[in-house]
Design a protein around this motif. Sequence first.
Motif, PDB file in Angstrom:
ATOM      1  N   ARG A   6       2.149  11.073   5.185  1.00  9.98           N
ATOM      2  CA  ARG A   6       0.798  11.286   5.739  1.00  9.98           C
ATOM      3  C   ARG A   6      -0.298  10.889   4.746  1.00  9.98           C
ATOM      4  O   ARG A   6      -1.299  10.274   5.121  1.00  9.98           O
ATOM      5  N   THR A   7      -0.100  11.225   3.462  1.00 11.32           N
ATOM      6  CA  THR A   7      -1.119  10.919   2.451  1.00 11.32           C
ATOM      7  C   THR A   7      -1.315   9.414   2.304  1.00 11.32           C
ATOM      8  O   THR A   7      -2.453   8.917   2.243  1.00 11.32           O
ATOM      9  N   LEU A   8      -0.189   8.682   2.265  1.00  7.99           N
ATOM     10  CA  LEU A   8      -0.291   7.229   2.118  1.00  7.99           C
ATOM     11  C   LEU A   8      -0.940   6.585   3.346  1.00  7.99           C
ATOM     12  O   LEU A   8      -1.740   5.650   3.212  1.00  7.99           O
ATOM     13  N   LEU A   9      -0.593   7.070   4.540  1.00  2.77           N
ATOM     14  CA  LEU A   9      -1.217   6.541   5.759  1.00  2.77           C
ATOM     15  C   LEU A   9      -2.724   6.786   5.744  1.00  2.77           C
ATOM     16  O   LEU A   9      -3.524   5.916   6.134  1.00  2.77           O
ATOM     17  N   GLN A  10      -3.125   7.993   5.310  1.00  6.41           N
ATOM     18  CA  GLN A  10      -4.560   8.305   5.250  1.00  6.41           C
ATOM     19  C   GLN A  10      -5.276   7.376   4.275  1.00  6.41           C
ATOM     20  O   GLN A  10      -6.339   6.828   4.575  1.00  6.41           O
ATOM     21  N   ARG A  11      -4.664   7.169   3.097  1.00  6.53           N
ATOM     22  CA  ARG A  11      -5.294   6.293   2.099  1.00  6.53           C
ATOM     23  C   ARG A  11      -5.347   4.845   2.570  1.00  6.53           C
ATOM     24  O   ARG A  11      -6.333   4.132   2.325  1.00  6.53           O
ATOM     25  N   LEU A  12      -4.275   4.398   3.244  1.00  5.46           N
ATOM     26  CA  LEU A  12      -4.277   3.027   3.769  1.00  5.46           C
ATOM     27  C   LEU A  12      -5.370   2.853   4.810  1.00  5.46           C
ATOM     28  O   LEU A  12      -6.102   1.853   4.798  1.00  5.46           O
ATOM     29  N   GLY A  13      -5.491   3.833   5.721  1.00  6.62           N
ATOM     30  CA  GLY A  13      -6.546   3.743   6.725  1.00  6.62           C
ATOM     31  C   GLY A  13      -7.927   3.711   6.107  1.00  6.62           C
ATOM     32  O   GLY A  13      -8.796   2.908   6.507  1.00  6.62           O
ATOM     33  N   ASP A  14      -8.145   4.562   5.099  1.00  7.56           N
ATOM     34  CA  ASP A  14      -9.445   4.579   4.422  1.00  7.56           C
ATOM     35  C   ASP A  14      -9.724   3.243   3.736  1.00  7.56           C
ATOM     36  O   ASP A  14     -10.844   2.705   3.803  1.00  7.56           O
ATOM     37  N   ALA A  15      -8.724   2.694   3.046  1.00  8.92           N
ATOM     38  CA  ALA A  15      -8.906   1.433   2.328  1.00  8.92           C
ATOM     39  C   ALA A  15      -9.220   0.288   3.294  1.00  8.92           C
ATOM     40  O   ALA A  15     -10.110  -0.545   3.032  1.00  8.92           O
ATOM     41  N   LEU A  16      -8.493   0.229   4.395  1.00  5.97           N
ATOM     42  CA  LEU A  16      -8.742  -0.826   5.386  1.00  5.97           C
ATOM     43  C   LEU A  16     -10.141  -0.702   5.977  1.00  5.97           C
ATOM     44  O   LEU A  16     -10.835  -1.711   6.194  1.00  5.97           O
TER      45      LEU A  16
END
Length: 421
Positions: A39-49
């Motif tokens: 979940r943490t990595l998905l959240q960070r990926l979404g924020d970065a994109l």
Amino acid sequence: MAIDRSRLLADAEKAARRGNMKQAADCYRALVEASPNDRTLLQRLGDALARAGESQAACEVLEDLAELYRAEGDQHRSVAVLRRACRLAEDRELLDKLGCWLCEQGLAADARQPLLEAARLHEAAGDPAAALAVWRRLAEGREGDLEALREVLRLGAADGAQALSVRERAALAVDLSRHSALEESIENFVAAAAAGPALIEGGWLEHFMRAFERLGHLPERAETISEPGVAANWVLVRAGTLERLGRRDEARAELVDGLRSAAAWPVSARLAAGRMLIGLEVFDAAAKVLLGLGPSPPGISTHALKDALSELVTRDPGQHAVMERLLAISSAAEPSTGEEGAKRSAPGGGTPTAAAPGADESEPGEQQPALSTTLRAEVLEIESFVAHGMYSRARAALASLAGRAGPHPEVLRLEQAVEAL
């Protein structure tokens, strides 16, 4: 191939500090490929994109994250993440999904705005069926959204797969009347009533009698309508509205005149007309209509027919032919042999009543003498009195019957049931 998780995390954070969100997103994407449910990595990926300007890609990642939270039962986080995705891009499917999820959580007021936006985008994209589905969700429930009701009617007026059925148009017209949009309600009732006889079976006519009554408006006569079921709609609604407006003589005349062609009406319409005639105290005409249905008409339940016949003989005990029909229907419905044949229902269709003391003292296999047709008709009449709350009349009739029938089980059963009232 194994990845160096620590190195990639460090690279992603370093790129983010430098403002290179595309590089940070690439690092997080590699990490997510190795751990797709993190979940943490998905959240960070979404924020970065999102910060890299790749809004659509960010929406897709955040939607995946929202689905993961939803699958775990974390409704609050799933909705929060999906809300963020919807803010990043005007995605009609995401807005539609957010509105549905909010509705499922009982947050109808919060769901309204995303659903309104989804409906607008669906229609702008040339997908009226999807737009109609959204408006229907908004229109659901007793306090359906008035704007949504109007939009469902507008989109459903078109030909094609999304066209409204007679029943749906009638139901929406009822909802409009609840919002006091009476003119619109009646306009749509007129459209529904002109389309076919389904309003009678659906029980909608009563709603429209109330709407016409509140408006003080009477639907026009329908002399030019040839389809019997449609003509029945108009006759019943006009007569019912006249009765509600206190114009009972006109209601009687309207109904009696309309019934000249009743032989071609649907069975349900003729039963409704018979019930209405009873209420208007036109008992002979009611008897003619109800007897004309036969003992087992298709399309209506035996219980509904018995109830109408019972009401008629209660209101007008002199209807002997009706009493005979009621007796015949009741006899046909009763078990004739075995233990079940000895069980009788309480008057009015209640819980079976225990046999009175001494009422079943015959030897096994010995049958009690049957009541005569006349006395059996009187039993049914007493049951009808009880079913309609006319207890004094039931007791008086029972006292007279008991003196002539003697200690018959049928009479003893009735006495026991009436004493318990």
